[in-house]
Design an enzyme around this catalytic site. Structure first.
Site, short mmCIF file in Angstrom:
data_model
loop_
_atom_site.label_atom_id
_atom_site.label_comp_id
_atom_site.label_asym_id
_atom_site.label_seq_id
_atom_site.Cartn_x
_atom_site.Cartn_y
_atom_site.Cartn_z
N HIS A 110 101.95 15.26 86.25
CA HIS A 110 100.69 15.63 86.40
C HIS A 110 100.16 16.32 87.62
O HIS A 110 100.48 15.69 88.51
CB HIS A 110 99.62 14.68 85.68
CG HIS A 110 99.49 13.46 86.54
ND1 HIS A 110 98.53 13.40 87.49
CD2 HIS A 110 100.11 12.08 86.67
CE1 HIS A 110 98.71 12.06 88.12
NE2 HIS A 110 99.58 11.34 87.52
N ASP A 118 106.23 9.95 86.69
CA ASP A 118 104.79 9.54 87.29
C ASP A 118 104.62 8.04 87.45
O ASP A 118 103.73 7.40 87.41
CB ASP A 118 103.62 9.74 85.93
CG ASP A 118 102.18 9.42 86.44
OD1 ASP A 118 102.04 9.50 87.76
OD2 ASP A 118 101.26 9.42 85.52
N ASP A 135 101.41 10.08 93.54
CA ASP A 135 100.70 10.10 92.13
C ASP A 135 100.11 11.55 92.06
O ASP A 135 98.87 11.28 92.35
CB ASP A 135 100.05 8.99 91.98
CG ASP A 135 99.55 8.80 90.68
OD1 ASP A 135 99.79 9.46 89.79
OD2 ASP A 135 98.67 7.83 90.49
N GLU A 149 95.19 14.11 83.93
CA GLU A 149 95.99 12.63 83.46
C GLU A 149 95.15 11.59 83.87
O GLU A 149 94.82 10.42 83.04
CB GLU A 149 97.37 12.57 84.28
CG GLU A 149 98.23 11.57 83.75
CD GLU A 149 97.95 10.18 84.29
OE1 GLU A 149 98.34 9.14 83.77
OE2 GLU A 149 97.51 10.22 85.21
ZN LIG Z 1 99.90 9.43 87.84
#
Ligand SMILES: [Zn+2]
Ligand SMILES: *[C@@H]1O[C@H](CO)[C@@H](O)[C@H](O)[C@H]1NC(C)=O
Ligand SMILES: *[C@@H]1O[C@H](CO)[C@@H](O)[C@H](O)[C@H]1NC(C)=O
Ligand SMILES: *[C@@H]1O[C@H](CO)[C@@H](O)[C@H](O)[C@H]1NC(C)=O
Ligand SMILES: *[C@@H]1O[C@H](CO)[C@@H](O)[C@H](O)[C@H]1NC(C)=O
Ligand SMILES: *[C@@H]1O[C@H](CO)[C@@H](O)[C@H](O)[C@H]1NC(C)=O
Ligand SMILES: *[C@@H]1O[C@H](CO)[C@@H](O)[C@H](O)[C@H]1NC(C)=O
Ligand SMILES: *[C@@H]1O[C@H](CO)[C@@H](O)[C@H](O)[C@H]1NC(C)=O
Length: 474
Positions: free
Chosen positions: A287, A361, A299, A333
């Site tokens: 994402h 992820d 992230d 996300e």
């Molecule tokens: Zn994530």
């Protein structure tokens, strides 16, 4: 990475490890896979070698880290609803076009546009202390001067039932066990506390380690009155618990000037069209959005960039898989799979064509294999593919999917899929904090992840057999 209620129990299911370890179930794989298929899978050895060589020693060496560095330097945090996120999407589209890849589709969807605004928390009694906090996603604001109220500290939802929370600020001091277990408190705190008449909720950050860092994340309001909700550090949660246990009267002033609106964003689809079965799709994804407090390097900048690299590498190497490989940069996300939900709805008519769904992820530290959800036959095929990656110590298949992210939307519907298994023991130390920066990323590990990701998705997309779906789901 986010949380999905239905997946909570999966962590508890006994996991079967394939690849390195031989278990009872690998005997069953003996029955499920014929020799011909095993030989076919083994015959991808030379292709695997070519891809590993190209990425680990050849032209692509260091490229993932270099591109990620440029991307993070330029955009930093990419909160859903911001112009910065939209610019970062344009940037990735441009970067892909520069590689002479043109089959790119950007699909527009409605997303929440939550603006954090000024946030402050001060303990007024029994002594004055300004504390660190981070408002949780979509939280409503406090009045301009904040909410001043007495504090109750609870360790669980059960304990909340036993205290008088009316007119108070509830602190949920829940210690980290697993992410999926602990994150329930972040997700439901406001609704549970409001149900007891509280004015606001504060949640101990969802992590096992802290240097006074509050961790952001999504939360979801239910039917109750919407009250402001934020995360505090482990250190302050511990302090409040000690004071509360000692019988001190604690008073806090909480100020949050957030705003919720709506805007649009885009999922980006990059297709390498399948040479034999173009209608069949293997999704490879990460994402592009992130929380706003950090830089979204871990992230999910890493997952984004290794997924971007897949079509780039296959194109450079003239590798045309049997099925289409669709790289997706998911948007929104962090707002609970808003982008993936929109994609699933829009493409539901062709969902039977999704042969496999991959997403990274959970970090892009040294790769170890895959964590997968699917029927046993599906897992046997993928475990056999992973045997090819013993050479980079990435041949483990874990028979659970504990990650909570976009592809859950498909896995729930019976599509087989997997997340990247990697050496991410410290992932939650940094997750959703200001510490999620480029400093966490390692060039060599990113190369290994990219090489693994490209080779695994190519082989799965090219096999003569489909990965079977779980047809017992509706
Ligand atoms: Zn994530
Ligand atoms: C499966 O593994 C267990 C534990 O190692 C063992 O006790 C059992 O005999 C095995 N069953 C079969 C059918 O091999
Ligand atoms: C919606 O997003 C676009 C693109 O980021 C931006 O230009 C526009 O100002 C936003 N609209 C609102 C109402 O914020
Ligand atoms: C992407 O490319 C277009 C066309 O060359 C350019 O106008 C635009 O500024 C670029 N956007 C970004 C974010 O690089
Ligand atoms: C993109 O893929 C479709 C098939 O799905 C094909 O018809 C089209 O020509 C492709 N476009 C480009 C620019 O490659
Ligand atoms: C919310 O309220 C509606 C209507 O009263 C009810 O049908 C629904 O089950 C409630 N949902 C939750 C999560 O409590
Ligand atoms: C298949 O789906 C059903 C219904 O969701 C579920 O109970 C079952 O565990 C799934 N099986 C596998 C192997 O994923
Ligand atoms: C894999 O593990 C072996 C043995 O521990 C080690 O020598 C080798 O360097 C590792 N390879 C990679 C790519 O990490």
């Amino acid at each position: 990475m986010l949380y999905l209620l239905k997946l909570v129990l999966i962590a508890d299911i006994l996991s079967h490890v394939y690849g390195e370890q031989i278990t009872n179930e690998s005997e069953t794989c003996e029955e499920l896979l014929d020799e011909e298929l095993k030989e076919e899978i083994a015959s991808y050895g030379p292709t695997r070698d070519k891809i590993l060589k190209y990425v680990l020693e050849g032209e692509f060496k260091g490229r993932t880290f270099k591109e990620l560095t440029k991307f993070i330097n330029k955009f930093g945090g990419r909160l859903t609803g911001t112009e910065n996120l939209e610019n970062s999407i344009d940037y990735m589209i441009n970067l892909t076009i520069k590689e002479d890849i043109h089959n790119i589709t950007a699909e527009t969807l409605k997303v929440p546009q939550w603006t954090r605004g000024k946030e402050e928390i001060t303990m007024l009694k029994p002594r004055v202390k300004n504390m660190a906090l981070i408002g949780l996603g979509n939280s409503v604001a406090t009045p301009k001067d904040g909410i001043t109220a007495e504090v109750v500290v609870v360790d669980s939802f059960e304990e909340l039932e036993k205290v008088d929370a009316k007119g108070k600020i509830v602190v949920f001091n829940v210690h980290f066990t697993t992410y999926s277990e602990t994150v329930k408190y972040r997700f439901e705190a406001a609704t549970r506390a409001a149900g007891k008449g509280a004015l606001a909720s504060l949640v101990r950050s969802v992590t096992m380690f802290s240097i006074y860092s509050p961790h952001a994340g999504m939360q979801k309001y239910g039917n109750e009155t919407k009250i402001p909700t934020a995360a505090i550090t482990l250190e302050d949660a511990n302090l409040l618990k000690r004071l509360y246990t000692a019988g001190e009267k604690i008073v806090i002033n909480l100020k949050m000037l957030s705003k919720l609106d709506y805007n649009t964003s885009r999922n980006t689809l990059v297709d390498i069209i399948g040479r034999e079965n173009p209608e069949k799709i293997v999704i490879v994804s990460g994402h592009i959005d992130s929380w706003d407090n950090g830089e979204g390097a871990m992230d999910d900048g890493g997952g984004l960039m290794i997924s971007w690299a897949v079509p780039v590498i296959l194109k450079k190497m003239n590798l045309e898989p049997r099925r289409t490989i669709r790289t997706i940069f998911w948007t929104a996300e962090e707002q609970q799979y808003v982008g993936a939900e929109a994609y699933e709805k829009k493409h539901r008519h062709e969902e039977k064509n999704i042969n496999f769904a991959l997403e990274s992820d959970d970090g892009t530290f040294a790769p170890r294999g895959l964590q997968m959800l699917g029927t046993q036959k599906a897992r046997c095929i993928v475990a056999e593919v992973l045997k090819l990656f013993k050479v980079i110590n990435a041949s483990t298949l874990i028979d659970t999917y504990v990650s909570a992210t976009d592809i859950n939307v498909f896995l729930e519907r019976g599509v087989p899929g997997a997340g990247l298994l990697n050496d991410n023991g410290k992932y939650y130390w940094y997750h959703h904090t200001a510490g999620d920066t480029m400093d966490l990323m390692d060039e060599k590990s990113l190369d290994l992840c990219t090489a693994f990701w490209a080779a695994v998705s190519y082989i799965i997309a090219d096999l003569s057999v489909d990965i079977p779906r779980n047809d017992t789901t509706s």
